[in-house]
Scaffold this motif. Structure first.
Motif, short mmCIF file in Angstrom:
data_model
loop_
_atom_site.label_atom_id
_atom_site.label_comp_id
_atom_site.label_asym_id
_atom_site.label_seq_id
_atom_site.Cartn_x
_atom_site.Cartn_y
_atom_site.Cartn_z
N UNK A 23 0.85 -1.19 0.00
CA UNK A 23 0.00 0.00 0.00
C UNK A 23 0.88 1.24 0.00
N UNK A 24 0.27 2.36 -0.29
CA UNK A 24 0.99 3.62 -0.28
C UNK A 24 0.37 4.51 0.79
N UNK A 25 1.21 5.00 1.67
CA UNK A 25 0.76 5.88 2.73
C UNK A 25 1.51 7.19 2.57
N UNK A 38 -1.08 -5.89 13.76
CA UNK A 38 -0.73 -7.06 14.56
C UNK A 38 -1.04 -8.33 13.77
N UNK A 39 -0.04 -8.84 13.03
CA UNK A 39 -0.29 -10.09 12.30
C UNK A 39 -0.37 -11.26 13.27
N UNK A 40 -1.09 -12.28 12.87
CA UNK A 40 -1.18 -13.50 13.66
C UNK A 40 -0.59 -14.64 12.84
N UNK A 41 0.07 -15.55 13.52
CA UNK A 41 0.68 -16.68 12.83
C UNK A 41 -0.41 -17.66 12.41
N UNK A 47 5.97 -20.17 8.81
CA UNK A 47 6.43 -18.99 8.07
C UNK A 47 5.32 -18.33 7.26
N UNK A 48 4.07 -18.72 7.50
CA UNK A 48 2.93 -18.12 6.82
C UNK A 48 2.13 -17.32 7.84
N UNK A 49 1.75 -16.12 7.47
CA UNK A 49 1.08 -15.23 8.40
C UNK A 49 -0.22 -14.72 7.79
N UNK A 50 -1.16 -14.40 8.67
CA UNK A 50 -2.42 -13.78 8.26
C UNK A 50 -2.53 -12.49 9.05
N UNK A 51 -2.90 -11.42 8.38
CA UNK A 51 -3.07 -10.15 9.04
C UNK A 51 -4.09 -9.32 8.31
N UNK A 52 -4.28 -8.10 8.75
CA UNK A 52 -5.17 -7.19 8.03
C UNK A 52 -4.65 -5.78 8.21
N UNK A 53 -4.93 -4.96 7.24
CA UNK A 53 -4.55 -3.56 7.30
C UNK A 53 -5.73 -2.74 6.80
N UNK A 54 -6.26 -1.90 7.67
CA UNK A 54 -7.43 -1.07 7.36
C UNK A 54 -8.60 -1.92 6.87
N UNK A 55 -8.77 -3.09 7.49
CA UNK A 55 -9.88 -3.96 7.15
C UNK A 55 -9.65 -4.89 5.98
N UNK A 56 -8.53 -4.76 5.29
CA UNK A 56 -8.22 -5.63 4.14
C UNK A 56 -7.39 -6.82 4.62
N UNK A 57 -7.79 -8.03 4.24
CA UNK A 57 -7.02 -9.21 4.66
C UNK A 57 -5.68 -9.28 3.91
#
Length: 141
Positions: A23-25, A38-41, A47-57
């Motif tokens: 993304x561009x900030x 805060x990503x979660x394992x 070595x694979x992670x799931x997270x979200x940023x501003x509601x986007x997975x």
């Protein structure tokens, strides 16, 4: 033509986490990323992670730098009019790269960029006469 050179004692630098988010900030400066991102394992792999940023997975994975490579985080400081200085403030040995809609893979641009470090070192390595003799011997067999 400008040239970039960083000289520092990397042993004195504190380890930092490096996250590559797609993304561009429009902001430059320090941010409390740990408070908001805060990503979660994932349960499928270490070595694979799931997270979200501003509601986007986001799906993420670790990209390890080569054994002979150290990543350095720098702050830009200004010197004279024609000089920009970089002050090292942290080091890292892996980058966590995130994707919006695909699982991390070796086809990602960030993974390919790290592969280029190995390729570049190989093609720019000096060739000695002994190496040429070894190649000729292998070709004749």
């Amino acid at each position: 033509m400008s040239q970039l050179s960083i000289s520092c004692d990397t042993n004195s630098l504190q380890p930092v986490e490096c996250e590559l988010i797609p993304c561009k900030i429009d902001y430059t400066g320090k941010a409390k990323v740990a408070s908001y991102f805060k990503p979660t394992i994932s349960e499928t792999s270490k070595s694979t992670y799931i997270g979200s940023f501003r509601g986007k997975p986001l799906d993420g994975g670790d990209l390890t730098l080569g054994e002979d490579t150290i990543g350095v985080v720098c702050e830009k400081t200004f010197g004279s009019l024609d000089k920009t200085k970089l002050k090292p403030i942290g080091k890292f040995d892996k980058i966590r790269a995130w994707n919006w809609d695909t699982k991390p893979s070796s086809n990602d641009v960030s993974a390919q960029a790290l592969q280029w470090l190995t390729i570049s070192a190989a093609i720019h390595e000096p060739i000695s006469p002994d190496n040429l003799k070894e190649e000729e011997t292998e070709e004749n067999n």
